[in-house]
Design a protein around this motif. Structure first.
Motif, short mmCIF file in Angstrom:
data_model
loop_
_atom_site.label_atom_id
_atom_site.label_comp_id
_atom_site.label_asym_id
_atom_site.label_seq_id
_atom_site.Cartn_x
_atom_site.Cartn_y
_atom_site.Cartn_z
N ILE A 248 -4.34 -0.78 0.15
CA ILE A 248 -4.45 -0.45 -1.28
C ILE A 248 -5.91 -0.48 -1.70
CG2 ILE A 248 -3.92 -1.25 -3.61
CD1 ILE A 248 -1.23 -2.31 -2.46
N ASN A 249 -6.62 -1.52 -1.32
CA ASN A 249 -8.02 -1.67 -1.73
C ASN A 249 -8.94 -0.68 -1.02
OD1 ASN A 249 -7.33 -3.83 -3.41
ND2 ASN A 249 -7.60 -5.34 -1.78
N SER A 250 -8.69 -0.44 0.24
CA SER A 250 -9.56 0.46 1.01
C SER A 250 -9.41 1.91 0.56
CB SER A 250 -9.25 0.35 2.50
OG SER A 250 -9.56 -0.92 2.99
N MET A 251 -8.18 2.33 0.29
CA MET A 251 -7.95 3.74 -0.06
C MET A 251 -7.93 3.98 -1.56
SD MET A 251 -5.23 5.03 2.85
CE MET A 251 -3.85 4.05 2.23
N LYS A 252 -7.93 2.88 -2.35
CA LYS A 252 -7.96 2.98 -3.81
C LYS A 252 -6.78 3.79 -4.35
CE LYS A 252 -12.98 2.52 -3.97
NZ LYS A 252 -13.09 2.16 -2.55
N VAL A 253 -5.59 3.44 -3.87
CA VAL A 253 -4.36 4.07 -4.35
C VAL A 253 -3.34 2.98 -4.65
CG1 VAL A 253 -4.69 6.27 -3.15
CG2 VAL A 253 -3.55 4.38 -1.97
N SER A 254 -2.22 3.38 -5.23
CA SER A 254 -1.21 2.41 -5.65
C SER A 254 -0.42 1.87 -4.47
CB SER A 254 -0.25 3.06 -6.64
OG SER A 254 0.52 4.05 -6.00
N ARG A 255 0.29 0.76 -4.73
CA ARG A 255 1.16 0.15 -3.72
C ARG A 255 2.23 1.13 -3.27
NH1 ARG A 255 3.09 -5.09 -2.43
NH2 ARG A 255 5.29 -5.11 -1.83
N SER A 256 2.83 1.83 -4.22
CA SER A 256 3.92 2.76 -3.87
C SER A 256 3.40 3.92 -3.01
CB SER A 256 4.58 3.31 -5.14
OG SER A 256 3.65 4.00 -5.94
N SER A 257 2.18 4.37 -3.29
CA SER A 257 1.60 5.46 -2.49
C SER A 257 1.39 5.02 -1.05
CB SER A 257 0.26 5.92 -3.09
OG SER A 257 0.46 6.54 -4.34
N VAL A 258 0.88 3.80 -0.88
CA VAL A 258 0.65 3.28 0.47
C VAL A 258 1.97 3.15 1.22
CG1 VAL A 258 -0.15 1.32 1.84
CG2 VAL A 258 -1.47 2.09 -0.14
N LEU A 259 3.00 2.61 0.56
CA LEU A 259 4.31 2.45 1.20
C LEU A 259 4.90 3.80 1.61
CD1 LEU A 259 5.84 -0.39 -1.00
CD2 LEU A 259 5.16 -0.56 1.41
N CYS A 260 4.74 4.80 0.73
CA CYS A 260 5.23 6.16 1.05
C CYS A 260 4.48 6.73 2.25
CB CYS A 260 5.07 7.08 -0.16
SG CYS A 260 6.29 6.80 -1.45
N ASN A 261 3.16 6.51 2.26
CA ASN A 261 2.34 7.02 3.37
C ASN A 261 2.72 6.35 4.69
OD1 ASN A 261 -0.61 7.20 1.25
ND2 ASN A 261 0.93 8.75 1.67
N ILE A 262 2.96 5.05 4.66
CA ILE A 262 3.35 4.34 5.88
C ILE A 262 4.70 4.83 6.38
CG2 ILE A 262 4.06 2.08 6.80
CD1 ILE A 262 1.87 0.81 5.08
N LYS A 263 5.63 5.06 5.45
CA LYS A 263 6.96 5.56 5.82
C LYS A 263 6.83 6.96 6.46
CE LYS A 263 11.51 5.81 5.86
NZ LYS A 263 11.64 7.13 6.50
N GLU A 264 6.01 7.82 5.88
CA GLU A 264 5.83 9.16 6.43
C GLU A 264 5.19 9.09 7.81
OE1 GLU A 264 3.83 13.47 5.22
OE2 GLU A 264 4.02 11.88 3.72
N LEU A 265 4.23 8.20 7.96
CA LEU A 265 3.57 8.02 9.25
C LEU A 265 4.56 7.51 10.30
CD1 LEU A 265 0.91 8.18 10.79
CD2 LEU A 265 0.37 5.87 9.96
#
Length: 693
Positions: free
Chosen positions: A112-129
């Protein structure tokens, strides 16, 4: 400054001349969006105290040297900017590479801190990955002790790292995402690594394919970080061929010296040395004169590839030694990529499949016997590169005359095959120009005073800074691109090279009087029409279908034969009787079969004999002989032979479409059933024709 604006600026710099239509096609933006961004570019130029790009009522943009220099300054300033917002694809790359370098503890907050995006965005990105990775048995795990980490086959984990890094470099025209990762985690700097690698490459006499050197430097930075971590990794060493031979190679010595530059390398495992050595070989140019320890095995495979291609395609080499050296220079690197399952991104692959689809299909069939050796189907990207090499061979063996009105220079950073294909394509496209042999970017400056125009395959500062007209080209060009290049050369040199109307102007006239339902389709058809008016040869325009090569008189059932020579002679007898070939041609077919041995048996139960056009071919045609009793030709994998397809061709090209169609039929079980059960030749011809519909 956003990335789309950066892309526009780079596209402007890549060519001496560019049109609004070019910018629309290359970016996917509308005319309004392109114009809006060009106005933003002009605002940047104004703030830089530079003259602006003239846009009003102009479709063609020719950058003045002052504007070009100012745009280069603007790009340099952009590269120094610290604020950067990641796209979704870049976030996936960022997450994967962060996991790959194997930091001690990675939490959700870290991303979240490194990419400067929301928690939900990170979780969605991890799921897609996770969905992308699971097909290769790679999983993202998370627990309180270790945080997020990767689990799976190490070779596959590395393959994905290479793929993510390479696509980041080729897709965005921008390596900023990788630089951000290096800065974020304090990895080795790109500049320092490049200086070390360049020096060692020179010391060890290693020549990199220019387009791949940047990829390797970034990949090495991430790979070394993982190798030096404390994680225990398992490798499928037992599945690889004998790789101990690599320890005698200059690439292996290069890697040892490279790793010594980083002090303590106790954690570097033996497989890692071979792995990086394989990657070095995979992006460097092979040379038969190096007499490496692997030369014998690579040479044998290249000879097999050449013979199989010759037998499947009906192509006959004029200068076998030169062609062998060209293929060897490519295949040595491909061999190690395939052996270690190293991915390589071929940005030309889809274009090759479209523009040279018959040749691509023949090359793919050529490589099928090698699937078992590498325990995988040869990837399309590798087939695409081999197709480029064979395309270059095919083009270079055409006869053409070059006048010396103007001198042209080609620089292509994609390797030997791409350079050879581009050289041949441009020679055919511009017989009025005298083309010097392709040169490397590093040697470009030496030719600045002696050439009139430069054709380049990539964006490099060295090209842009030349005070010569520059044409940006693809090694594999569509008809539309060829028309645009002819237009650009005519405008820049002013020498009357352009003999055809401008497609855009013709469309503008048409639109005054009729409604055009699809401007893109109209453009392509007009471009093809104007192109064909000039009688420029291209395989896709001159091909002969299989049904045009075969007729009922050339199909023979229940052919009697006591041995393989009988099988060839008796199957080809119909060609002689119908005056398609001479009897001497059949003699040559037999002699070539003696020399080639089992190579003329191209697949299960199928032989494909042929000879050179000058040996007695009178027509481009094919005969089919169905043997009464199958005969052994000496090919353990594909004997016994029951079907003999005898090829006669007047040149090396016109039958390629038919051979591509034949490959499809030879994979069709129903076709064999028709050959076995047909009551007459018409039934066979009807089936062949039905497959062409």
């Amino acid at each position: 400054m956003d990335k789309e604006l950066v892309v526009i600026i780079k596209l402007l710099l890549e060519k001496t001349l560019v049109t609004i239509k070019d910018l629309e096609d290359d970016t996917g933006l509308t005319t309004r969006q392109v114009t809006y961004r060009l106005n933003k570019v002009n605002n940047l130029l104004k703030s830089n105290g530079s003259e602006i790009i003239a846009l009003k009522h102009k479709k063609d943009i020719i950058l003045k040297s002052e504007i070009r220099d100012s745009l280069l300054e603007i790009l340099n300033e952009y590269s120094k900017e610290n604020i950067y917002y990641l796209s979704k694809d870049e976030r996936l790359t960022f997450i994967y590479l962060t996991l790959f370098i194997n930091l001690e503890y990675l939490s959700l907050n870290h991303f979240i801190n490194s990419m400067k995006v929301s928690r939900s965005s990170v979780l969605c990105n991890i799921k897609e990955l996770e969905d992308i990775l699971k097909e290769s048995n790679i999983y993202i795990k998370n627990n309180r002790t270790l945080g997020y980490y990767l689990v799976g086959p190490e070779v596959e984990i590395r393959r994905f790292m290479i793929s993510f890094a390479s696509k980041s470099l080729s897709g965005n025209r921008d390596c900023k995402i990788l630089d951000l990762l290096i800065d974020e985690y304090d990895l080795d700097s790109f500049k320092d690594s490049r200086d070390i690698i360049s020096k060692l490459a020179n010391d060890h006499n290693i020549t990199f394919v220019e387009d791949r050197l940047q990829d390797f430097i970034y990949i090495y930075i991430f790979l070394k970080s993982r190798m030096l971590s404390n994680e225990k990794k398992e490798y499928p060493i037992s599945k690889l061929s004998n790789i101990s031979v690599m320890e005698s190679m200059k690439e292996y010595d290069f890697v040892k010296d490279l790793l010594k530059n980083h002090g303590n390398i106790d954690n570097i495992k033996p497989f890692d040395l071979n792995y990086i050595s394989a990657w070095i070989i995979g992006i460097s140019v092979g040379n038969i004169k190096d007499k490496t320890a692997d030369m014998a095995i690579i040479s044998r495979m290249v000879i097999k590839i050449m013979k199989r291609f010759e037998n499947i395609s009906g192509f006959h080499y004029i200068d076998q030694e030169k062609i062998f050296e060209q293929l060897y220079s490519h295949f040595r690197s491909a061999y190690y990529r395939l052996l270690f399952k190293l991915p390589i991104d071929n940005p030309l692959c889809e274009r090759v499949k479209e523009e040279y689809k018959e040749l691509y299909k023949i090359v793919k069939e050529t490589m099928k016997p090698f699937n078992d050796l590498f325990e995988q189907e040869i990837p399309e990207d590798e087939i695409g590169y081999l197709t480029i090499h064979f395309g270059a061979i095919l083009f270079n063996e055409r006869e053409h005359t070059i006048s010396t009105k103007k001198i042209a220079l080609i620089t292509c950073s994609g390797g030997v095959g791409s350079s050879a294909l581009l050289y041949a394509e441009l020679n055919n496209l511009f017989p009025e120009l005298n083309f010097l042999l392709p040169v490397e970017i590093s040697k470009l400056k030496e030719f600045e005073e002696s050439v009139d125009i430069v054709f380049t395959s990539n964006y490099y500062d060295e090209v842009i800074k030349l005070k010569k007209p520059i044409i940006k080209v693809n090694p594999v060009m569509t008809l539309k691109e060829k028309n645009n290049i002819k237009r650009d050369v005519s405008i820049l040199l002013g020498n009357g090279l352009l003999k055809q109307p401008k497609v855009e102007e013709v469309i503008s006239i048409i639109k005054k009087y009729v409604q055009v339902s699809s401007e893109s389709m109209l453009y392509n058809e007009l471009a093809a029409y104007f192109y064909n008016m000039e009688n420029l040869n291209h395989t896709k325009n001159t091909g002969i279908t299989l049904s045009n090569m075969i007729n009922e008189n050339l199909i023979c059932f229940n052919v009697k034969a006591n041995n393989w020579e009988d099988a060839i002679r008796n199957s080809a007898a119909a060609l002689v009787d119908n005056k398609v070939v001479t009897s001497e041609y059949v003699d040559s077919m037999v002699n070539i079969a003696k020399d080639s041995g089992p190579y003329i048996v191209v697949t299960k139960h199928v032989a494909l004999p042929h000879a050179k056009p000058e040996d007695g071919a009178k027509e481009t045609a094919m005969g089919i002989g169905i043997l009464e009793n199958p005969i052994h030709f000496g090919n353990k994998a594909n004997d016994p032979v029951k079907y003999v397809f005898s090829l006669s061709s007047l040149d090396n090209e016109k039958h390629l479409q038919a051979m591509s169609e034949l490959i499809g039929l030879l994979e069709d079980e129903e076709f064999y059933s028709v050959l076995d059960n047909a009551q007459n030749a018409k039934e066979v011809m009807d089936y062949i024709k039905s497959c062409e519909l």
